[in-house]
Design a protein around this motif. Structure first.
Motif, PDB file in Angstrom:
ATOM      1  N   TRP A 249       0.803  -1.076   0.011  1.00  0.00           N
ATOM      2  CA  TRP A 249       0.038   0.088   0.037  1.00  0.00           C
ATOM      3  C   TRP A 249       1.002   1.219   0.063  1.00  0.00           C
ATOM      4  O   TRP A 249       0.317   2.381  -0.392  1.00  0.00           O
ATOM      5  CB  TRP A 249      -1.045  -0.066   1.235  1.00  0.00           C
ATOM      6  CG  TRP A 249      -0.470   0.024   2.584  1.00  0.00           C
ATOM      7  CD1 TRP A 249      -0.013  -1.084   3.292  1.00  0.00           C
ATOM      8  CD2 TRP A 249      -0.096   1.395   3.396  1.00  0.00           C
ATOM      9  NE1 TRP A 249       0.633  -0.547   4.533  1.00  0.00           N
ATOM     10  CE2 TRP A 249       0.315   1.012   4.659  1.00  0.00           C
ATOM     11  CE3 TRP A 249      -0.342   2.604   2.880  1.00  0.00           C
ATOM     12  CZ2 TRP A 249       0.942   1.926   5.483  1.00  0.00           C
ATOM     13  CZ3 TRP A 249       0.048   3.375   3.992  1.00  0.00           C
ATOM     14  CH2 TRP A 249       0.583   3.174   5.469  1.00  0.00           C
ATOM     15  N   LYS A 250       2.171   1.128   0.490  1.00  0.00           N
ATOM     16  CA  LYS A 250       3.064   2.468   0.577  1.00  0.00           C
ATOM     17  C   LYS A 250       3.513   2.497  -0.985  1.00  0.00           C
ATOM     18  O   LYS A 250       3.908   3.526  -1.086  1.00  0.00           O
ATOM     19  CB  LYS A 250       4.020   2.191   1.437  1.00  0.00           C
ATOM     20  CG  LYS A 250       5.127   3.666   1.643  1.00  0.00           C
ATOM     21  CD  LYS A 250       6.113   3.346   2.846  1.00  0.00           C
ATOM     22  CE  LYS A 250       6.776   4.752   2.751  1.00  0.00           C
ATOM     23  NZ  LYS A 250       7.688   4.830   1.560  1.00  0.00           N
ATOM     24  N   LEU A 251       3.873   1.421  -1.476  1.00  0.00           N
ATOM     25  CA  LEU A 251       4.303   1.667  -2.904  1.00  0.00           C
ATOM     26  C   LEU A 251       3.646   2.481  -3.896  1.00  0.00           C
ATOM     27  O   LEU A 251       4.201   2.895  -4.867  1.00  0.00           O
ATOM     28  CB  LEU A 251       4.569  -0.058  -3.331  1.00  0.00           C
ATOM     29  CG  LEU A 251       5.543  -0.766  -2.605  1.00  0.00           C
ATOM     30  CD1 LEU A 251       5.873  -2.050  -3.422  1.00  0.00           C
ATOM     31  CD2 LEU A 251       7.026   0.090  -2.255  1.00  0.00           C
ATOM     32  N   VAL A 252       2.429   2.618  -3.614  1.00  0.00           N
ATOM     33  CA  VAL A 252       1.426   3.291  -4.538  1.00  0.00           C
ATOM     34  C   VAL A 252       1.226   4.708  -4.033  1.00  0.00           C
ATOM     35  O   VAL A 252       0.209   5.537  -4.451  1.00  0.00           O
ATOM     36  CB  VAL A 252       0.196   2.751  -4.854  1.00  0.00           C
ATOM     37  CG1 VAL A 252       0.346   1.520  -5.478  1.00  0.00           C
ATOM     38  CG2 VAL A 252      -0.643   2.392  -3.630  1.00  0.00           C
ATOM     39  N   HIS A 253       2.056   5.226  -2.879  1.00  0.00           N
ATOM     40  CA  HIS A 253       1.759   6.501  -2.511  1.00  0.00           C
ATOM     41  C   HIS A 253       1.992   7.912  -3.509  1.00  0.00           C
ATOM     42  O   HIS A 253       1.360   8.584  -3.325  1.00  0.00           O
ATOM     43  CB  HIS A 253       2.781   6.810  -1.368  1.00  0.00           C
ATOM     44  CG  HIS A 253       4.340   6.987  -1.945  1.00  0.00           C
ATOM     45  ND1 HIS A 253       4.810   8.228  -2.297  1.00  0.00           N
ATOM     46  CD2 HIS A 253       5.305   5.986  -1.874  1.00  0.00           C
ATOM     47  CE1 HIS A 253       6.030   7.860  -2.755  1.00  0.00           C
ATOM     48  NE2 HIS A 253       6.297   6.671  -2.351  1.00  0.00           N
ATOM     49  N   GLY A 254       2.598   7.476  -4.645  1.00  0.00           N
ATOM     50  CA  GLY A 254       2.823   8.381  -5.643  1.00  0.00           C
ATOM     51  C   GLY A 254       1.654   8.517  -6.638  1.00  0.00           C
ATOM     52  O   GLY A 254       1.721   9.226  -7.434  1.00  0.00           O
ATOM     53  N   ASP A 255       0.876   7.530  -6.579  1.00  0.00           N
ATOM     54  CA  ASP A 255      -0.331   7.440  -7.597  1.00  0.00           C
ATOM     55  C   ASP A 255      -1.733   7.286  -6.884  1.00  0.00           C
ATOM     56  O   ASP A 255      -2.763   7.481  -7.500  1.00  0.00           O
ATOM     57  CB  ASP A 255      -0.216   6.338  -8.379  1.00  0.00           C
ATOM     58  CG  ASP A 255       1.174   6.268  -9.060  1.00  0.00           C
ATOM     59  OD1 ASP A 255       1.117   6.854 -10.144  1.00  0.00           O
ATOM     60  OD2 ASP A 255       2.109   5.718  -8.649  1.00  0.00           O
ATOM     61  N   VAL A 256      -1.716   7.241  -5.377  1.00  0.00           N
ATOM     62  CA  VAL A 256      -2.913   6.916  -4.874  1.00  0.00           C
ATOM     63  C   VAL A 256      -4.165   8.168  -5.082  1.00  0.00           C
ATOM     64  O   VAL A 256      -5.223   7.869  -4.876  1.00  0.00           O
ATOM     65  CB  VAL A 256      -2.704   6.744  -3.335  1.00  0.00           C
ATOM     66  CG1 VAL A 256      -2.302   7.831  -2.486  1.00  0.00           C
ATOM     67  CG2 VAL A 256      -3.974   6.115  -2.594  1.00  0.00           C
ATOM     68  N   PHE A 257      -3.409   9.418  -5.169  1.00  0.00           N
ATOM     69  CA  PHE A 257      -4.344  10.755  -5.189  1.00  0.00           C
ATOM     70  C   PHE A 257      -4.354  10.905  -6.693  1.00  0.00           C
ATOM     71  O   PHE A 257      -4.599  12.157  -6.743  1.00  0.00           O
ATOM     72  CB  PHE A 257      -3.789  11.640  -4.411  1.00  0.00           C
ATOM     73  CG  PHE A 257      -4.035  11.471  -2.866  1.00  0.00           C
ATOM     74  CD1 PHE A 257      -5.420  11.526  -2.410  1.00  0.00           C
ATOM     75  CD2 PHE A 257      -3.076  11.008  -2.011  1.00  0.00           C
ATOM     76  CE1 PHE A 257      -5.685  11.176  -0.975  1.00  0.00           C
ATOM     77  CE2 PHE A 257      -3.262  10.575  -0.497  1.00  0.00           C
ATOM     78  CZ  PHE A 257      -4.488  10.893  -0.120  1.00  0.00           C
ATOM     79  N   ARG A 258      -3.848  10.163  -7.483  1.00  0.00           N
ATOM     80  CA  ARG A 258      -4.102  10.701  -9.020  1.00  0.00           C
ATOM     81  C   ARG A 258      -5.583  10.527  -9.288  1.00  0.00           C
ATOM     82  O   ARG A 258      -6.252   9.781  -9.025  1.00  0.00           O
ATOM     83  CB  ARG A 258      -3.309   9.391  -9.849  1.00  0.00           C
ATOM     84  CG  ARG A 258      -3.188   9.996 -11.394  1.00  0.00           C
ATOM     85  CD  ARG A 258      -2.454   8.801 -12.192  1.00  0.00           C
ATOM     86  NE  ARG A 258      -1.220   8.610 -11.631  1.00  0.00           N
ATOM     87  CZ  ARG A 258      -0.167   9.309 -11.813  1.00  0.00           C
ATOM     88  NH1 ARG A 258      -0.382  10.417 -12.546  1.00  0.00           N
ATOM     89  NH2 ARG A 258       0.864   9.381 -11.393  1.00  0.00           N
ATOM     90  N   PRO A 259      -5.909  11.645 -10.211  1.00  0.00           N
ATOM     91  CA  PRO A 259      -7.194  11.747 -10.443  1.00  0.00           C
ATOM     92  C   PRO A 259      -7.915  10.568 -11.448  1.00  0.00           C
ATOM     93  O   PRO A 259      -7.022   9.830 -11.878  1.00  0.00           O
ATOM     94  CB  PRO A 259      -7.411  12.976 -11.561  1.00  0.00           C
ATOM     95  CG  PRO A 259      -6.396  13.745 -11.028  1.00  0.00           C
ATOM     96  CD  PRO A 259      -5.207  12.679 -10.680  1.00  0.00           C
TER      97      PRO A 259
END
Length: 565
Positions: A249-259
């Motif tokens: 779950w931390k590995l996607v921190h750069g995309d989790v708030f992508r529209p």
């Protein structure tokens, strides 16, 4: 006397087959009757089906009868309720009596505290030739008889024969009975009859609370054990590399708030509409709890819903614009217009088409066209300006800040297991919220379609709280599992996971029609499923909004708790 053509006779027969009921009102009270089991029911049937021992030869009734009774070749015969015994219970009006005493004038003011009928079918007959309105004296219905009823005992019923024409005489008698029932308690009979057993509601509440406890324990275990351990490892620089390999779950921190990849504008519109409907529901329930939506005021609930929905338009515009701006959207005019027109347009078009169908069928339930102009006035002159006003303040607000930055290049999503597919997670996520409201939904639909009165808003308020908590916890749980699978497309998934209970609601409507209503005609079927479709779509918007807001807050908290290089 009313002459019946072949078409009129068939209309009455169809009405009896479809269990049509007659609804009257006296002094604000709806008419009711006691059935064979002693249960009080609203309205009374147009007629009834009586068994026939066997076919009988056609014969003419005795002289002076108003109908020719042909042979009845079927096992049942259609009997028309053409005589109504009206019973009005009353008590003295204390306010009028006091005013009369002060004025030193006699008064006979009364208040009606109960309105019920006893329908019956009578083959009326009279002495003489043709029936003359106001002059002919019926031998089967004599007002000079000293009895609680004017009908001669053991009178044959009035039987309708398919394809036969004739005439029917409608009669009634009125009985006034003094009652000790106080004015404030005159609705108790109606409310008690509609909700005969509070244990069922308490069972529903208890069942829903158990569901909430189960979800709370599950989510508590995740938050207190898994997440706390993950966050501690991620924030420990010595074990950072190992942590990256242990969880995803931390590995996607750069995309989790992508529209969202699919239509960010539509998502913001649905969210704004859901907020508006949710706040309307809360406000309506609050006014109902304090007693401002009494069943004595006919149409007060519908009017309250409409007015409160219009007044909540500013919240729809505000949250839609804030969400759209968070997605870096630039076409704010289009977003505002769609928010103001999307949900009301769907409801108005469906309501208008159904009203045209009712008008073509000659139904008394058709709404006059003047009402449509009132609705259009509230929509375009009140709701739309409020949506625009809310959107104005929403676009003036700063963009919502996320706890982590979004990468320029999207991260590749690894292949997902079959049980993490959107179809499976959405279908599973909608079961628990629906289970929390299923029992109460039965009583609500009975009030809508089976002539009952729903007035237990205290239970409904508790069920709403359970629904909100359940939708929020289901959305958080499914979002966490999705992020652990390194799938960051959670926006629509969180909305649809909680909103999927609306699909089960529509399936329940299909089952309810087959088991409780048995609607067979085309027009009533279209009306039923259209209204239930609108109700399910509304439920989808409300529950989906609850699920998304909970998932968004959850993601903001957990990603704001970790250190990102």
């Amino acid at each position: 006397m009313k002459k019946l053509s072949h078409k009129d006779t068939l209309s009455f027969i169809n009405a009896i087959d479809d269990d049509y009921r007659v609804h009257w009102i006296a002094d604000g009270l709806p008419v009711g009757m006691f059935d064979e089991t002693g249960t009080f029911q609203r309205g009374f049937p147009v007629g009834q089906l009586l068994p026939v021992a066997g076919p009988a030869p056609a014969k003419r009734a005795k002289a002076g009868s108003n109908f020719i009774r042909p042979a009845v070749p079927h096992e049942v015969q259609h009997v028309l309720n053409n005589h109504i015994k009206i019973v009005l219970e009353y008590n003295d009006d204390p306010i009028s009596l006091v005013m009369g005493a002060e004025a030193d004038e006699p008064t006979d003011a009364i208040r009606v505290v109960n309105f019920r009928v006893e329908p019956s079918s009578v083959q009326h007959s009279w002495n003489g030739g043709d029936f003359v309105e106001g002059q002919t004296v019926l031998s089967t219905c004599n007002t000079n008889r000293k009895s609680t009823s004017t009908i001669v005992p053991r009178t044959p019923p009035f039987v309708l024969a398919s394809g036969a024409a004739g005439a029917v005489v409608f009669t009634y008698d009125v009985i006034w009975q003094h009652s000790e029932t106080p004015w404030a308690s005159r609705w108790d009979l109606y409310l008690t009859a509609s909700n005969p057993n509070d244990r069922v509601h308490w069972f529903s509440i208890s069942n829903s609370i158990l569901i909430v406890l189960f979800l709370s324990i599950t989510i508590g275990t995740i938050l207190l054990r898994a997440l706390r351990k993950d966050i501690a490892q991620y924030n420990d620089s010595a074990s950072l590399e190992d942590a990256r390999e242990e969880s995803g779950w931390k590995l996607v921190h750069g995309d989790v708030f992508r529209p969202p990849a699919f239509s960010p504008m539509l998502f913001s519109v649905l969210l704004g509409s859901g907020v508006q409907l949710f706040l309307m529901s809360l406000a309506t329930l609050f006014f109902a709890l304090v007693g401002l939506l009494s069943p004595a005021n006919r149409g007060s609930l519908t009017t309250g819903l409409l007015i409160l929905y219009v007044c909540m338009g500013s919240f729809a515009g505000y949250y839609s614009s804030v969400t759209y701006k968070m997605f870096r959207g630039t076409d704010w005019r289009r977003n505002t217009i769609i928010t103001a027109l999307f949900y009301p347009s769907i409801c108005f078009v469906c309501f208008f088409l159904l009203n045209l169908m009712l008008w073509a069928e000659g139904s008394s339930g058709a709404v006059p066209f003047s009402t449509f102009f009132t609705i259009l006035f509230l929509w375009f002159c009140v709701s739309v300006p409020l949506v625009v006003l809310g959107a104005f303040f929403g676009y003036k607000k700063e963009v919502v800040a996320h706890p982590v930055r979004t990468n320029q290049i999207p991260r590749a999503i690894p292949p997902q297991d079959w049980y993490m597919s959107p179809t499976i997670t959405t279908a599973v996520g909608g079961i628990l919220p629906f289970g929390a409201v299923a029992v109460e939904l039965y009583f609500i639909m009975s009030a809508l379609w089976l002539h009952q009165i729903y007035y237990i808003f205290g239970f409904l308020f508790l069920v709403l709280i359970v629904l909100v908590v359940t939708c929020a916890e289901v959305a958080i749980l499914m979002t966490y599992f999705q992020l652990c699978s390194e799938d960051y497309h959670w926006w629509w998934r969180a909305f649809s996971t909680a909103g999927a209970c609306a699909g089960y609601m529509f399936l329940y409507a299909i089952w309810y029609n087959l088991t409780q209503l048995n609607i067979t005609e085309v027009a009533p079927t279209i009306i039923y499923f259209t209204y239930m479709g609108l109700a399910s779509f509304t439920f989808y918007l409300v529950t989906g909004t609850i699920g998304f807001v909970a998932a968004f807050c959850f993601n903001t908290v957990i990603y704001g708790s970790i250190k990102v290089d």
